[in-house]
Design an enzyme around this catalytic site. Structure first.
Site, mmCIF file in Angstrom:
data_model
loop_
_atom_site.group_PDB
_atom_site.id
_atom_site.type_symbol
_atom_site.label_atom_id
_atom_site.label_comp_id
_atom_site.label_asym_id
_atom_site.label_seq_id
_atom_site.Cartn_x
_atom_site.Cartn_y
_atom_site.Cartn_z
ATOM 1 N N HIS A 73 1.961 1.561 2.391
ATOM 2 C CA HIS A 73 2.428 2.647 3.253
ATOM 3 C C HIS A 73 2.940 2.126 4.603
ATOM 4 C CE1 HIS A 73 2.773 6.847 2.650
ATOM 5 N NE2 HIS A 73 1.662 7.277 3.190
ATOM 6 N N ASN A 119 1.119 11.023 8.345
ATOM 7 C CA ASN A 119 1.430 12.415 8.038
ATOM 8 C C ASN A 119 1.879 13.243 9.231
ATOM 9 O OD1 ASN A 119 0.699 11.632 5.498
ATOM 10 N ND2 ASN A 119 -1.152 12.864 5.408
ATOM 11 N N ASP A 158 8.198 3.288 3.272
ATOM 12 C CA ASP A 158 7.891 2.949 1.883
ATOM 13 C C ASP A 158 8.385 4.068 0.977
ATOM 14 O OD1 ASP A 158 5.019 4.604 1.052
ATOM 15 O OD2 ASP A 158 5.607 4.530 3.151
ATOM 16 N N ASN A 215 4.887 12.338 2.864
ATOM 17 C CA ASN A 215 4.375 13.206 3.923
ATOM 18 C C ASN A 215 4.885 12.848 5.311
ATOM 19 O OD1 ASN A 215 2.949 14.920 2.214
ATOM 20 N ND2 ASN A 215 1.196 13.555 2.175
#
Length: 185
Positions: A19, A66, A91, A112
Site C-alpha cells: 500500500h 483512507n 498502488d 480507498n
C-alpha cells in the site's frame, strides 16, 4: 506549480507495505532531486524542489491512506494548484506487480485513498498506478495491500520506480501515450 502525491500509511509498521508504493516513489524523488522538507500544517510531509526545471511540491499525506484526500485538498488550496497539475502515485491491486498505468480521471477501482481524494477534490487529476498484485494471489485484498513486499518484489518495484523517473518528462507534459509506451516495453 505541480503537486506529486504519493499514497501510503505513515509509520515504520507500514514502511514496506504494498500500500506504500506511492510513498516509496516520493522517497526516491526526494533523494534523487535533493528536495527540501518544508514545515507545514497541511496533514502531510511536504517537500519542495525542482525537477527538470518544474517547480514541484511532493507530498506524503499523514492522514493514513483512507483519508488522503483531506491532505490533498489542503495542499491544493494553500498552494493554489490546478487539479490538472496534481499527480497521485499509488498502488493498484488490479495490475500485476511491475505493471504501470498513467491515466486522467476515472473511477477509484475500490482504492480507498483514491475514493477519498475524489470526495475532496473531484476526480480530474492524473494517476500513476503502480501494480502490486500477483496472478496467484489468494489473500484478501485488505490484508494483501498491508503485507510487505518480498525481497524479489521490492527489487522489481525499485526498478519500476527508476523507470518512472527516467520517463518523468512525459508526466510533466501529460503525455500519457508516450509514457505508457516507454514504461511498459
Amino acid at each position: 506549480m505541480f503537486l506529486f502525491v504519493g499514497l501510503g500509511n505513515k509509520g515504520s509498521k507500514y514502511q514496506n507495505n504494498r500500500h506504500n508504493a506511492g510513498f516509496l516513489f516520493i522517497d526516491y524523488l526526494v533523494k534523487k532531486y535533493n528536495c527540501l522538507e518544508i514545515n507545514n500544517k497541511l496533514n502531510s510531509i511536504l517537500y519542495k524542489g525542482n525537477i527538470l526545471n518544474y517547480n514541484i511540491i511532493l507530498s506524503q499525506p499523514e492522514t493514513m491512506m483512507n483519508l488522503s484526500g483531506e491532505a490533498v485538498r489542503l495542499i491544493k488550496s494553500f498552494y493554489k494548484i490546478k487539479k490538472n497539475n496534481i499527480f497521485v502515485f499509488h498502488d493498484e491491486l488490479d495490475l500485476n506487480l511491475g505493471k504501470i498505468k498513467f491515466k486522467f480521471g476515472g473511477g477509484s477501482a475500490g482504492h480507498n485513498g483514491i475514493k477519498n481524494i475524489d470526495k475532496n477534490i473531484g476526480n480530474e487529476y492524473y494517476r500513476i498506478r503502480i501494480g502490486v498484485n500477483r496472478q496467484d494471489n489468494k489473500v484478501r485484498p485488505d490484508k494483501f495491500v498491508l503485507s510487505d513486499f518480498k525481497t524479489e518484489e521490492k527489487i522489481l518495484l525499485n526498478s519500476k520506480i527508476t523507470l518512472i523517473n527516467n520517463n518523468i518528462s512525459y508526466i510533466f507534459n501529460k503525455d500519457i501515450n508516450n509514457f505508457m509506451n516507454e514504461v511498459n516495453k
